[in-house]
Scaffold this motif. Structure first.
Motif, PDB file in Angstrom:
ATOM      1  N   ALA A  68      -3.122  11.220   2.117  1.00  0.00           N
ATOM      2  CA  ALA A  68      -4.584  11.137   2.207  1.00  0.00           C
ATOM      3  C   ALA A  68      -5.232  11.378   0.849  1.00  0.00           C
ATOM      4  CB  ALA A  68      -5.093  12.153   3.226  1.00  0.00           C
ATOM      5  N   ALA A  69      -4.677  12.309   0.078  1.00  0.00           N
ATOM      6  CA  ALA A  69      -5.228  12.606  -1.246  1.00  0.00           C
ATOM      7  C   ALA A  69      -5.074  11.418  -2.184  1.00  0.00           C
ATOM      8  CB  ALA A  69      -4.550  13.838  -1.836  1.00  0.00           C
ATOM      9  N   LEU A  70      -3.920  10.754  -2.150  1.00  0.00           N
ATOM     10  CA  LEU A  70      -3.727   9.573  -2.995  1.00  0.00           C
ATOM     11  C   LEU A  70      -4.784   8.510  -2.694  1.00  0.00           C
ATOM     12  CD1 LEU A  70       0.155   8.960  -3.017  1.00  0.00           C
ATOM     13  CD2 LEU A  70      -1.207  10.363  -4.571  1.00  0.00           C
ATOM     14  N   LEU A  71      -4.972   8.229  -1.410  1.00  0.00           N
ATOM     15  CA  LEU A  71      -5.944   7.205  -1.018  1.00  0.00           C
ATOM     16  C   LEU A  71      -7.371   7.596  -1.394  1.00  0.00           C
ATOM     17  CD1 LEU A  71      -4.363   6.423   2.452  1.00  0.00           C
ATOM     18  CD2 LEU A  71      -4.580   4.789   0.565  1.00  0.00           C
ATOM     19  N   TYR A  72      -7.721   8.838  -1.105  1.00  0.00           N
ATOM     20  CA  TYR A  72      -9.081   9.322  -1.386  1.00  0.00           C
ATOM     21  C   TYR A  72      -9.390   9.238  -2.880  1.00  0.00           C
ATOM     22  CZ  TYR A  72     -13.032  12.577  -1.666  1.00  0.00           C
ATOM     23  OH  TYR A  72     -14.257  13.153  -1.929  1.00  0.00           O
ATOM     24  N   LYS A  73      -8.480   9.733  -3.694  1.00  0.00           N
ATOM     25  CA  LYS A  73      -8.729   9.764  -5.134  1.00  0.00           C
ATOM     26  C   LYS A  73      -8.744   8.356  -5.724  1.00  0.00           C
ATOM     27  CE  LYS A  73      -8.328  13.207  -7.598  1.00  0.00           C
ATOM     28  NZ  LYS A  73      -9.250  14.173  -8.255  1.00  0.00           N
ATOM     29  N   GLY A 103       0.786  -1.232   0.000  1.00  0.00           N
ATOM     30  CA  GLY A 103       0.000   0.000   0.000  1.00  0.00           C
ATOM     31  C   GLY A 103       0.811   1.270   0.000  1.00  0.00           C
ATOM     32  N   GLY A 104       1.999   1.245  -0.580  1.00  0.00           N
ATOM     33  CA  GLY A 104       2.806   2.453  -0.660  1.00  0.00           C
ATOM     34  C   GLY A 104       2.326   3.397  -1.747  1.00  0.00           C
ATOM     35  N   PRO A 105       2.962   4.554  -1.879  1.00  0.00           N
ATOM     36  CA  PRO A 105       2.478   5.565  -2.814  1.00  0.00           C
ATOM     37  C   PRO A 105       2.480   5.117  -4.271  1.00  0.00           C
ATOM     38  CG  PRO A 105       4.609   6.192  -1.876  1.00  0.00           C
ATOM     39  CD  PRO A 105       4.112   5.043  -1.085  1.00  0.00           C
ATOM     40  N   SER A 106       3.478   4.338  -4.690  1.00  0.00           N
ATOM     41  CA  SER A 106       3.493   3.907  -6.091  1.00  0.00           C
ATOM     42  C   SER A 106       2.304   3.000  -6.390  1.00  0.00           C
ATOM     43  CB  SER A 106       4.808   3.188  -6.418  1.00  0.00           C
ATOM     44  OG  SER A 106       4.983   2.045  -5.610  1.00  0.00           O
ATOM     45  N   GLY A 107       1.981   2.104  -5.466  1.00  0.00           N
ATOM     46  CA  GLY A 107       0.838   1.222  -5.666  1.00  0.00           C
ATOM     47  C   GLY A 107      -0.489   1.955  -5.649  1.00  0.00           C
ATOM     48  N   ILE A 108      -0.598   2.965  -4.785  1.00  0.00           N
ATOM     49  CA  ILE A 108      -1.843   3.738  -4.734  1.00  0.00           C
ATOM     50  C   ILE A 108      -2.035   4.535  -6.014  1.00  0.00           C
ATOM     51  CG2 ILE A 108      -3.174   5.461  -3.463  1.00  0.00           C
ATOM     52  CD1 ILE A 108      -1.445   4.750  -0.990  1.00  0.00           C
ATOM     53  N   VAL A 109      -0.949   5.135  -6.511  1.00  0.00           N
ATOM     54  CA  VAL A 109      -1.025   5.864  -7.775  1.00  0.00           C
ATOM     55  C   VAL A 109      -1.445   4.917  -8.898  1.00  0.00           C
ATOM     56  CG1 VAL A 109       0.357   7.043  -9.528  1.00  0.00           C
ATOM     57  CG2 VAL A 109       0.564   7.691  -7.138  1.00  0.00           C
ATOM     58  N   MET A 124       8.622   7.574  -7.099  1.00  0.00           N
ATOM     59  CA  MET A 124       7.566   6.668  -6.663  1.00  0.00           C
ATOM     60  C   MET A 124       6.277   6.916  -7.444  1.00  0.00           C
ATOM     61  SD  MET A 124       8.467   4.602  -4.210  1.00  0.00           S
ATOM     62  CE  MET A 124       9.616   4.410  -2.874  1.00  0.00           C
ATOM     63  N   LEU A 125       5.918   8.179  -7.557  1.00  0.00           N
ATOM     64  CA  LEU A 125       4.684   8.522  -8.261  1.00  0.00           C
ATOM     65  C   LEU A 125       4.778   8.156  -9.734  1.00  0.00           C
ATOM     66  CD1 LEU A 125       4.043  12.046  -6.672  1.00  0.00           C
ATOM     67  CD2 LEU A 125       3.360   9.801  -5.809  1.00  0.00           C
ATOM     68  N   LEU A 126       5.914   8.462 -10.357  1.00  0.00           N
ATOM     69  CA  LEU A 126       6.106   8.144 -11.774  1.00  0.00           C
ATOM     70  C   LEU A 126       6.118   6.636 -12.001  1.00  0.00           C
ATOM     71  CD1 LEU A 126       8.846  10.806 -12.542  1.00  0.00           C
ATOM     72  CD2 LEU A 126       6.539  10.763 -13.532  1.00  0.00           C
ATOM     73  N   SER A 127       6.671   5.889 -11.056  1.00  0.00           N
ATOM     74  CA  SER A 127       6.676   4.429 -11.154  1.00  0.00           C
ATOM     75  C   SER A 127       5.249   3.875 -11.131  1.00  0.00           C
ATOM     76  CB  SER A 127       7.493   3.833 -10.004  1.00  0.00           C
ATOM     77  OG  SER A 127       7.404   2.429  -9.983  1.00  0.00           O
ATOM     78  N   ILE A 174       0.911  15.117  -9.194  1.00  0.00           N
ATOM     79  CA  ILE A 174       0.439  15.896  -8.044  1.00  0.00           C
ATOM     80  C   ILE A 174      -0.807  16.695  -8.422  1.00  0.00           C
ATOM     81  CG2 ILE A 174       1.039  17.843  -6.530  1.00  0.00           C
ATOM     82  CD1 ILE A 174       2.393  15.206  -5.764  1.00  0.00           C
ATOM     83  N   LYS A 175      -0.805  17.260  -9.604  1.00  0.00           N
ATOM     84  CA  LYS A 175      -1.962  18.027 -10.068  1.00  0.00           C
ATOM     85  C   LYS A 175      -3.165  17.124 -10.311  1.00  0.00           C
ATOM     86  CE  LYS A 175       0.789  21.746 -12.164  1.00  0.00           C
ATOM     87  NZ  LYS A 175       1.184  22.424 -13.425  1.00  0.00           N
ATOM     88  N   ASP A 176      -2.944  15.910 -10.812  1.00  0.00           N
ATOM     89  CA  ASP A 176      -4.053  14.968 -11.015  1.00  0.00           C
ATOM     90  C   ASP A 176      -4.756  14.647  -9.702  1.00  0.00           C
ATOM     91  OD1 ASP A 176      -3.682  14.810 -13.738  1.00  0.00           O
ATOM     92  OD2 ASP A 176      -2.637  12.876 -13.699  1.00  0.00           O
ATOM     93  N   PHE A 177      -3.995  14.667  -8.607  1.00  0.00           N
ATOM     94  CA  PHE A 177      -4.562  14.329  -7.301  1.00  0.00           C
ATOM     95  C   PHE A 177      -4.986  15.570  -6.499  1.00  0.00           C
ATOM     96  CE2 PHE A 177      -2.556  10.348  -8.362  1.00  0.00           C
ATOM     97  CZ  PHE A 177      -3.357   9.394  -7.746  1.00  0.00           C
ATOM     98  N   ASP A 178      -4.921  16.735  -7.118  1.00  0.00           N
ATOM     99  CA  ASP A 178      -5.368  17.978  -6.474  1.00  0.00           C
ATOM    100  C   ASP A 178      -4.662  18.249  -5.148  1.00  0.00           C
ATOM    101  OD1 ASP A 178      -7.229  18.546  -8.530  1.00  0.00           O
ATOM    102  OD2 ASP A 178      -8.686  17.198  -7.605  1.00  0.00           O
TER     103      ASP A 178
END
Length: 224
Positions: A95-100, A20-26, A207-210, A71-75
């Protein structure tokens, strides 16, 4: 009963994300947004990985310009630090990553361990699986160990991450994001661990790009 209804709906997936890290959430966000049935399984009570703590528990995160579009996609609110670096609050960001991701249609399960057990497990079927388990790369290790197969690495095995290199780590985590075995993909720190590239520093853009890259690879495959 509502929980078991949710679980039953997610026993047959297009994509299962382990970790559940940031790359997986993205990845979950972009996969769900593309109309795929995706669920993410994280061992912790609070998914989000190390992103909650920011850099060394200073709850700010840094993202390079190349990842700012995510970052902009996730507001997420951000401010410019210098010409090519931006900073944002780590709690808001996670929180924004999870919510979106959830609002895009992904299902996130916490308190789940995915492993090869010696007793009958709860089986979840998926067309594709993403190993987003971070430094331990547990899915890739288990698949290689239990099946005697070669992964798409220089040695055919999980190599293990190298020492910190802030610059190379950002680039190599994206380069290592790929299909590592038919149907098994790897992203985030697991990509570094599997391919034997340097671990990353306090910047989270890689991480986000991955996560975005692995989602694009799977979308292309499943929509084909």
């Amino acid at each position: 009963s509502t929980y078991f209804d949710k679980l039953e709906r997610n026993l047959d997936l297009d994509v299962a994300i382990v970790g559940g890290g940031p790359s997986g959430i993205v990845a979950a966000y972009y996969l769900a947004k593309a109309g795929l049935k995706v669920a993410q399984f994280d061992r912790k009570l609070s998914p989000g990985g190390g992103m909650w703590g920011g850099a060394m528990m200073f709850n700010q995160i840094v993202v390079q310009e190349e990842a700012l579009h995510i970052i902009k996609d996730f507001d997420i609110n951000y401010e410019q630090y210098d010409d090519k670096l931006y900073v944002m609050d780590s709690v808001e960001s996670t929180a924004a990553l999870l919510y979106k991701a959830v609002h895009a249609g992904a299902t996130i399960f916490n308190c789940y361990s995915v492993e090869g057990m010696h007793v009958d497990p709860l089986n979840i079927m998926a067309k594709c699986v993403i190993d987003g388990t971070g430094h331990d790369s547990e899915m890739c290790c288990t698949v290689a160990r239990k099946n005697g197969i070669r992964l798409a690495t220089d040695t055919g095995a999980v190599i293990g991450e190298r020492s910190l290199d802030v610059v190379a780590g950002e680039e190599e985590v994206v380069n290592g994001t790929k299909e590592i075995y038919p149907g098994l993909y790897v992203c985030g720190m697991a990509a570094s661990a599997v391919s034997g590239t340097p671990r990353m520093g306090p910047i989270f853009g890689g991480m986000l790009l991955s996560g975005k890259k692995v989602a694009d690879l799977i979308i292309e495959r499943l929509k084909r």
